[in-house]
Design a protein around this motif. Structure first.
Motif, PDB file in Angstrom:
ATOM      1  N   UNK A 118      54.738  42.333  48.518  1.00  0.00           N
ATOM      2  CA  UNK A 118      54.700  41.493  47.308  1.00  0.00           C
ATOM      3  C   UNK A 118      54.346  42.342  46.081  1.00  0.00           C
ATOM      4  N   UNK A 119      53.381  43.236  46.254  1.00  0.00           N
ATOM      5  CA  UNK A 119      53.033  44.132  45.143  1.00  0.00           C
ATOM      6  C   UNK A 119      54.234  44.977  44.713  1.00  0.00           C
ATOM      7  N   UNK A 120      54.977  45.497  45.728  1.00  0.00           N
ATOM      8  CA  UNK A 120      56.143  46.323  45.413  1.00  0.00           C
ATOM      9  C   UNK A 120      57.210  45.516  44.684  1.00  0.00           C
ATOM     10  N   UNK A 121      57.428  44.275  45.134  1.00  0.00           N
ATOM     11  CA  UNK A 121      58.439  43.434  44.485  1.00  0.00           C
ATOM     12  C   UNK A 121      58.050  43.104  43.045  1.00  0.00           C
ATOM     13  N   UNK A 122      56.753  42.864  42.819  1.00  0.00           N
ATOM     14  CA  UNK A 122      56.291  42.559  41.466  1.00  0.00           C
ATOM     15  C   UNK A 122      56.426  43.773  40.553  1.00  0.00           C
ATOM     16  N   UNK A 128      62.415  47.998  45.007  1.00  0.00           N
ATOM     17  CA  UNK A 128      61.097  48.402  45.482  1.00  0.00           C
ATOM     18  C   UNK A 128      60.611  47.527  46.617  1.00  0.00           C
ATOM     19  N   UNK A 129      60.853  46.202  46.515  1.00  0.00           N
ATOM     20  CA  UNK A 129      60.418  45.305  47.574  1.00  0.00           C
ATOM     21  C   UNK A 129      61.109  45.604  48.892  1.00  0.00           C
ATOM     22  N   UNK A 130      62.445  45.823  48.845  1.00  0.00           N
ATOM     23  CA  UNK A 130      63.185  46.106  50.072  1.00  0.00           C
ATOM     24  C   UNK A 130      62.814  47.469  50.662  1.00  0.00           C
ATOM     25  N   UNK A 131      62.583  48.478  49.821  1.00  0.00           N
ATOM     26  CA  UNK A 131      62.195  49.793  50.342  1.00  0.00           C
ATOM     27  C   UNK A 131      60.826  49.736  51.009  1.00  0.00           C
ATOM     28  N   UNK A 132      59.883  49.065  50.409  1.00  0.00           N
ATOM     29  CA  UNK A 132      58.553  48.966  51.030  1.00  0.00           C
ATOM     30  C   UNK A 132      58.609  48.072  52.258  1.00  0.00           C
ATOM     31  N   UNK A 133      59.473  47.059  52.264  1.00  0.00           N
ATOM     32  CA  UNK A 133      59.650  46.251  53.477  1.00  0.00           C
ATOM     33  C   UNK A 133      60.207  47.111  54.610  1.00  0.00           C
ATOM     34  N   UNK A 134      61.141  47.992  54.278  1.00  0.00           N
ATOM     35  CA  UNK A 134      61.687  48.904  55.295  1.00  0.00           C
ATOM     36  C   UNK A 134      60.612  49.858  55.809  1.00  0.00           C
ATOM     37  N   UNK A 186      62.640  39.717  49.728  1.00  0.00           N
ATOM     38  CA  UNK A 186      63.731  39.075  48.997  1.00  0.00           C
ATOM     39  C   UNK A 186      63.203  37.979  48.068  1.00  0.00           C
ATOM     40  N   UNK A 187      62.359  37.092  48.620  1.00  0.00           N
ATOM     41  CA  UNK A 187      61.872  35.968  47.815  1.00  0.00           C
ATOM     42  C   UNK A 187      60.972  36.443  46.665  1.00  0.00           C
ATOM     43  N   UNK A 188      60.047  37.338  46.971  1.00  0.00           N
ATOM     44  CA  UNK A 188      59.124  37.791  45.935  1.00  0.00           C
ATOM     45  C   UNK A 188      59.853  38.591  44.859  1.00  0.00           C
TER      46      UNK A 188
END
Length: 584
Positions: A118-122, A128-134, A186-188
């Motif tokens: 969530x922090x990465x997406x924000x 950023x969100x997808x890379x940190x999720x990976x 994705x959502x965040x």
């Protein structure tokens, strides 16, 4: 700075602010983890080994140390996106280590991956969100794989309490967490991007609103029309600069005072019944109101007012808006146009009559002169002949005045020294039978006052004015003649014009007497042809003066209170000294 550079700077500043918040939240979590570890150790829970507790202390210390390093590097690093990725990757590694020391697959801290995503997406939006999720999926998956194959064992679980899980459970847990990681990413990121787009639109709207407000403020501040807002008690709440220029008062003098204290003649028109209906969508301007107003410096102005209702955003009436203009020059021009119309009609009539009379009158005068020279009349007949000749000469002078009034010719003109003409005219006056009364003549003359005019025409103007002044003082009095250089601002007609930018030098001639003055009802007629209050007057003297003055681009003004004294003021454009008149 270009618009692109400014946008990049704003994004960097926004990202820097988010990085600072991430560091603060990281410190808060580290502090919470430290307090929780101390509480667990104090209560000596049997499920936690000393090694596990020591690992938690080490992780907490690492967080404090890294955060301190981040803070020290914050002012030196300019690539904030790269800096954000470094911190987030270290956060993933920290969460992986935390899960490892708190039970691996049984750890309750797997949700920390979601917070990091969530922090990465924000901070870095969808990428950023997808890379940190990976990265989180790789870290969590690797940890579970190593735990399943027995390569590593969670620290806090004692060997006797170690539970074995089937490969299906491992696979299910890993799949659910990875799905959750990407779904949260994705959502965040979607919400963060929507928030960013909304922020950009809001900023654009705010910019447009600020620009519109600035434009409205500049319009209100720049217009030459006076604008006043009043509350429901008719007290002044706002004025624009034009009000200060027209009225002579400043805002601090007018704020909060009743409108009647400044414009008393407007108050009767501001009653509630005049404010229009309550159901109008837009305030409708009221019918024009014309009133006289005395400026702070004593100048009499003619103002035209209109009013409308002032409403708040909810549509409730909160006061009035007054808009007014200085109509003084307009009224003067109207009066001048009416006077010129009357002069044109009278001029045509005068010219026709004068031409019809002048030729027979010349024949009559010549015949009488011949009879008087050739025939020997007695004393009575000679006296009658003298009366006839004198009246014929008076009638001829009257006809000449008619012609000068009807068709004023612009004679050959040059630069004339005004004071010399005044001195010559006053010398003529002193030797005139009109000055048989004890009248004192006072002169206040400015040196080197030159105007572009025919000297005979200027002398005719001054002679008519001083002669009228002397005739108005029946027994005794004082005749004052003064000259000065004045500054005319703008294109206004009034001698004391105000609030203009363009300046022009004027030669001013003022002639004052201490007679009974001119009644207010007659002041607008004194320049009209054939208007006179004298028993023997023709009513053309001041009319001819007015025509001559205007013919040389001048202005004439009358000032009299109708009780004592009259002042005529002449304004001519100031000219350079005539080279022919300079001493050689």
């Amino acid at each position: 700075m270009s618009e692109l550079e400014q946008d990049s700077t704003e994004r960097n500043e926004e990202l820097l602010g988010k990085i600072k918040w991430l560091m603060v939240l990281r410190l808060l979590f580290a502090t919470f983890l430290l307090v929780a570890t101390v509480v667990v150790q104090a209560r000596a829970y049997p499920s936690f080994s000393n090694t596990s507790l020591a690992s938690l202390y080490i992780l907490t210390g690492v967080i404090y140390f890294l955060t301190l390093c981040y803070a020290l590097l914050l002012d030196r690093i300019k690539k904030y996106i790269f800096f954000a990725y470094v911190q987030l990757v270290f956060d993933v590694l920290f969460v992986t280590a935390l899960i490892y020391v708190t039970g691996g697959i049984e750890s309750i801290f797997s949700f920390m991956y979601i917070l990091t995503i969530i922090n990465a997406a924000i901070m870095l939006y969808r990428r950023g969100g997808l890379l940190i999720a990976s990265a989180s999926s790789i870290g969590y998956g690797s940890l579970l794989d190593l735990q399943y194959f027995g390569i590593i064992h969670p620290y806090y679980i004692r060997a006797s309490e170690l539970m074995t899980y089937t490969i299906g459970y491992y696979f299910y847990t890993l799949l659910m967490n990875i799905a959750a990681f990407y779904l949260v990413a994705f959502l965040s990121s979607y919400l963060a991007e929507e928030l960013r787009r909304s922020g950009v639109k809001l900023k654009a709207k705010q910019y447009d609103l600020d620009q519109l407000e600035l434009l409205n403020r500049n319009i209100v501040q720049s217009i030459n029309t006076g604008l006043i807002t009043l509350n429901n008690q008719l007290e002044i709440s706002y004025i624009n600069p034009a009000v200060e220029q027209i009225s002579g008062f400043v805002y601090r003098d007018l704020e909060g005072i009743h409108i009647g204290d400044i414009f008393p003649k407007i108050v009767p028109y501001l009653s509630i019944s005049d404010r229009g209906g309550d159901n109008d969508d837009m305030p409708q301007p009221q019918k024009g109101i014309d009133v006289d107003f005395d400026r702070r410096d004593g100048t009499r102005l003619h103002l035209g007012f209109s009013q409308s209702i002032l409403k708040d955003p909810g549509g409730d009436e909160i006061g009035l808006i007054l808009i007014f203009q200085d109509l003084t020059e307009f009224r003067q021009m109207q009066e001048q146009v009416r006077r010129m119309d009357r002069l044109a009609v009278a001029g045509e009539l005068a010219a026709g009559i004068a031409h019809e009379i002048k030729n027979p009158l010349a024949s009559l005068s010549g015949s009488i002169q011949m009879l008087r020279d050739e025939v020997d009349f007695g004393p009575m007949q000679q006296r009658l002949m003298d009366i006839t000749m004198r009246e014929a000469e008076r009638l001829n002078a009257l006809v000449n005045e008619f012609l000068l009034f009807a068709r004023p010719e612009r004679a050959v003109d040059r630069s004339v020294e005004v004071n010399e003409v005044i001195e010559d005219t006053l010398e003529m006056l002193k030797n005139s039978p009109e000055l048989s009364r004890p009248i004192r003549i006072e002169k206040t003359l400015s040196k080197n006052l030159w105007v572009h005019i025919d000297s005979q025409r200027l002398q005719q103007v001054i002679w008519n004015l001083v002669l009228n002044a002397v005739q108005e003082m029946k027994n005794s009095g004082r005749l004052s003649v003064a000259t000065a250089i004045r500054t005319k601002r703008g294109s206004g007609d009034a001698p004391r014009d105000y609030a203009r930018d363009r300046q022009e030098k004027l030669a001013e001639i003022s002639i004052s007497d201490t007679g009974p003055g001119i009644l207010p009802e007659n002041q607008g007629k004194v320049f009209d042809p054939f208007f006179t209050t004298k028993d023997q007057g023709t009513g053309l003297g001041l009319t001819i003066v007015h025509r001559i003055v205007e013919n040389y681009d001048g202005k004439i003004f009358l000032d009299s209170d109708g009780r004592s004294g009259t002042t005529f003021t002449l304004h001519f454009p100031l000219a350079e000294e005539d080279p022919q008149d300079r001493p050689q």
